[in-house]
Design an enzyme around this catalytic site. Structure first.
Site, PDB file in Angstrom:
ATOM      1  N   PRO A   1       0.796  -1.267   0.033  1.00  0.00           N
ATOM      2  CA  PRO A   1       0.035   0.092   0.005  1.00  0.00           C
ATOM      3  C   PRO A   1       0.607   1.290   0.058  1.00  0.00           C
ATOM      4  CG  PRO A   1      -0.211  -1.185   2.120  1.00  0.00           C
ATOM      5  CD  PRO A   1       0.575  -2.217   1.353  1.00  0.00           C
ATOM      6  N   ASN A   2       0.270   2.137  -0.796  1.00  0.00           N
ATOM      7  CA  ASN A   2       0.917   3.626  -0.888  1.00  0.00           C
ATOM      8  C   ASN A   2       2.235   3.692  -1.700  1.00  0.00           C
ATOM      9  OD1 ASN A   2      -1.370   4.959   0.578  1.00  0.00           O
ATOM     10  ND2 ASN A   2      -0.319   3.578   2.361  1.00  0.00           N
TER      11      ASN A   2
ATOM     12  N   GLU B   1      12.913  -9.794   0.666  1.00  0.00           N
ATOM     13  CA  GLU B   1      12.227  -8.655   1.078  1.00  0.00           C
ATOM     14  C   GLU B   1      12.944  -7.391   0.730  1.00  0.00           C
ATOM     15  OE1 GLU B   1      11.383  -9.262   5.394  1.00  0.00           O
ATOM     16  OE2 GLU B   1      10.417  -7.125   5.529  1.00  0.00           O
TER      17      GLU B   1
ATOM     18  N   ASP C   1       1.994 -15.964   5.427  1.00  0.00           N
ATOM     19  CA  ASP C   1       1.488 -17.502   5.142  1.00  0.00           C
ATOM     20  C   ASP C   1       1.346 -17.835   3.735  1.00  0.00           C
ATOM     21  OD1 ASP C   1       1.075 -18.034   7.762  1.00  0.00           O
ATOM     22  OD2 ASP C   1      -1.122 -17.560   7.824  1.00  0.00           O
TER      23      ASP C   1
ATOM     24  N   ASN D   1       8.131  -5.624  -1.378  1.00  0.00           N
ATOM     25  CA  ASN D   1       7.940  -4.691  -0.418  1.00  0.00           C
ATOM     26  C   ASN D   1       6.686  -4.487  -0.063  1.00  0.00           C
ATOM     27  OD1 ASN D   1       8.024  -2.422   1.086  1.00  0.00           O
ATOM     28  ND2 ASN D   1       9.014  -1.228  -0.537  1.00  0.00           N
TER      29      ASN D   1
ATOM     30  N   TYR E   1      11.554   8.477   0.786  1.00  0.00           N
ATOM     31  CA  TYR E   1      11.495   7.362  -0.228  1.00  0.00           C
ATOM     32  C   TYR E   1      11.999   7.567  -1.359  1.00  0.00           C
ATOM     33  CZ  TYR E   1       8.068   5.499   3.395  1.00  0.00           C
ATOM     34  OH  TYR E   1       7.602   5.118   4.476  1.00  0.00           O
TER      35      TYR E   1
ATOM     36  N   SER F   1      13.228   2.479   2.936  1.00  0.00           N
ATOM     37  CA  SER F   1      14.009   3.098   3.924  1.00  0.00           C
ATOM     38  C   SER F   1      14.701   1.984   4.729  1.00  0.00           C
ATOM     39  CB  SER F   1      12.944   3.936   4.618  1.00  0.00           C
ATOM     40  OG  SER F   1      12.006   3.095   5.139  1.00  0.00           O
TER      41      SER F   1
ATOM     42  N   ARG G   1       8.297  -0.156  13.281  1.00  0.00           N
ATOM     43  CA  ARG G   1       8.580  -0.585  11.997  1.00  0.00           C
ATOM     44  C   ARG G   1       9.651  -1.476  12.121  1.00  0.00           C
ATOM     45  NH1 ARG G   1       6.050   3.063   8.444  1.00  0.00           N
ATOM     46  NH2 ARG G   1       5.969   5.200   9.049  1.00  0.00           N
TER      47      ARG G   1
ATOM     48  N   HIS H   1       4.462  -5.079   8.930  1.00  0.00           N
ATOM     49  CA  HIS H   1       4.619  -5.145  10.251  1.00  0.00           C
ATOM     50  C   HIS H   1       3.265  -5.768  10.681  1.00  0.00           C
ATOM     51  CE1 HIS H   1       7.775  -2.289   9.056  1.00  0.00           C
ATOM     52  NE2 HIS H   1       7.024  -1.547   8.609  1.00  0.00           N
TER      53      HIS H   1
ATOM     54  N   ARG I   1       5.369  12.280  -3.019  1.00  0.00           N
ATOM     55  CA  ARG I   1       5.501  12.758  -1.554  1.00  0.00           C
ATOM     56  C   ARG I   1       6.716  12.373  -0.892  1.00  0.00           C
ATOM     57  NH1 ARG I   1      -0.353  13.003   0.253  1.00  0.00           N
ATOM     58  NH2 ARG I   1       0.748  13.579   2.110  1.00  0.00           N
TER      59      ARG I   1
ATOM     60  N   HIS J   1      12.785  -2.902   1.542  1.00  0.00           N
ATOM     61  CA  HIS J   1      12.545  -1.729   1.927  1.00  0.00           C
ATOM     62  C   HIS J   1      13.367  -0.301   1.441  1.00  0.00           C
ATOM     63  CE1 HIS J   1       9.665  -3.779   4.303  1.00  0.00           C
ATOM     64  NE2 HIS J   1      10.544  -4.684   4.828  1.00  0.00           N
TER      65      HIS J   1
ATOM     66  N   ARG K   1      13.848   3.800  12.040  1.00  0.00           N
ATOM     67  CA  ARG K   1      12.582   4.851  12.143  1.00  0.00           C
ATOM     68  C   ARG K   1      12.007   4.480  13.516  1.00  0.00           C
ATOM     69  NH1 ARG K   1       9.901   4.579   6.466  1.00  0.00           N
ATOM     70  NH2 ARG K   1       8.560   6.075   7.613  1.00  0.00           N
TER      71      ARG K   1
ATOM     72  N   ALA L   1       3.348  -1.152   4.629  1.00  0.00           N
ATOM     73  CA  ALA L   1       2.870  -1.241   6.057  1.00  0.00           C
ATOM     74  C   ALA L   1       2.484  -2.895   6.333  1.00  0.00           C
ATOM     75  CB  ALA L   1       1.703  -0.221   6.130  1.00  0.00           C
TER      76      ALA L   1
HETATM   77  O1  CA2 Z   1      10.935   1.518   3.291  1.00  0.00           O
HETATM   78  C1  CA2 Z   1       9.872   0.931   2.888  1.00  0.00           C
HETATM   79  O2  CA2 Z   1      10.003   0.474   1.515  1.00  0.00           O
HETATM   80  C2  CA2 Z   1       8.542   0.746   3.568  1.00  0.00           C
HETATM   81  O3  CA2 Z   1       8.068  -0.703   3.279  1.00  0.00           O
HETATM   82  C3  CA2 Z   1       7.699   1.936   2.789  1.00  0.00           C
HETATM   83  C4  CA2 Z   1       6.147   1.862   3.817  1.00  0.00           C
HETATM   84  C5  CA2 Z   1       6.235   1.689   5.282  1.00  0.00           C
HETATM   85  O4  CA2 Z   1       5.049   1.483   5.922  1.00  0.00           O
HETATM   86  C6  CA2 Z   1       7.278   0.623   5.687  1.00  0.00           C
HETATM   87  O5  CA2 Z   1       7.543   0.588   7.235  1.00  0.00           O
HETATM   88  C7  CA2 Z   1       8.620   0.817   5.094  1.00  0.00           C
HETATM   89  C8  CA2 Z   1       5.424   2.765   3.018  1.00  0.00           C
HETATM   90  C9  CA2 Z   1       5.078   3.282   1.773  1.00  0.00           C
HETATM   91  C10 CA2 Z   1       4.657   4.281   1.699  1.00  0.00           C
HETATM   92  O6  CA2 Z   1       5.086   4.991   0.599  1.00  0.00           O
HETATM   93  C11 CA2 Z   1       4.675   6.323   0.206  1.00  0.00           C
HETATM   94  C12 CA2 Z   1       5.353   6.969  -0.811  1.00  0.00           C
HETATM   95  C13 CA2 Z   1       5.282   8.158  -1.147  1.00  0.00           C
HETATM   96  C14 CA2 Z   1       4.396   8.940  -0.091  1.00  0.00           C
HETATM   97  C15 CA2 Z   1       3.836   8.638   0.716  1.00  0.00           C
HETATM   98  C16 CA2 Z   1       3.918   7.123   0.992  1.00  0.00           C
END
Ligand code: CA2
Length: 150
Positions: free
Chosen positions: A12-13, A100, A89, A76, A25, A104, A113, A82, A20, A102, A109, A79
């Site tokens: 997601p996201n 896997e 599964d 990846n 990121y 970041s 996370r 976590h 953003r 990420h 953080r 969210a």
């Molecule tokens: O660091 C990563 O790749 C994460 O998987 C990114 C997730 C975060 O919840 C993980 O803890 C670490 C969040 C992705 C959100 O991506 C965005 C990108 C641009 C603007 C807002 C969110």
């Protein structure tokens, strides 16, 4: 001969990448990452298929669909990393290597996370390398699925 296919799944996201939070990121979009993975995959003799969903069940469906088709999965889970036993599964039922990724460094953080359900199944974990992490994962995937010379 057909090239091994690597599925690159994104949670997601991650469709918002590049628009953003570039400080966390980076500036690259998911389309940029898909393009770079396709190019590197070509050099490594791999076909890449990149998918993204904001929905946990859709990601489970993608992982199940990879069974018997994909030689490996790079994921990846965003969210869901976590929170999701369902994704863990589903990955456990996939027969090939799982890496896997990420963008970041999740260990630098917030505390929540620092735990990943997915890491219990992953053969390798890459965090904190930005979009380059996907390319590092592809290189390692090529090694993991290379036929043994012995
Ligand atoms: O660091 C990563 O790749 C994460 O998987 C990114 C997730 C975060 O919840 C993980 O803890 C670490 C969040 C992705 C959100 O991506 C965005 C990108 C641009 C603007 C807002 C969110």
């Amino acid at each position: 001969m057909a090239r091994p296919v690597i599925h690159i799944l994104n949670g997601p996201n991650l469709n918002l990448l590049g628009s953003r939070e570039p400080g966390i990121y980076g500036h690259q979009t998911l389309d940029d990452i898909a393009r770079d993975c396709t190019a590197l995959g070509g050099d490594l003799g791999l076909e890449t298929v990149l998918q993204q969903s904001n929905h946990e069940g859709a990601l489970v469906d993608m992982i199940q669909a990879a069974r018997g088709l994909a030689a490996g999965i790079i994921i990846n889970p965003a969210a869901y990393t976590h929170t999701s036993v369902a994704i863990l599964d589903a990955l456990s039922a996939f027969e090939g290597p799982v890496i896997e990724v990420h963008l970041s460094n999740i260990h630098k953080r917030e505390n929540f996370r620092r735990h990943s359900y997915v890491s219990a199944r992953a053969d390798a974990v890459i965090a904190g390398c930005g979009a380059q992490g996907y390319l590092l994962a592809l290189h390692h995937m090529a090694d993991l699925i290379a036929p043994s010379s012995t």
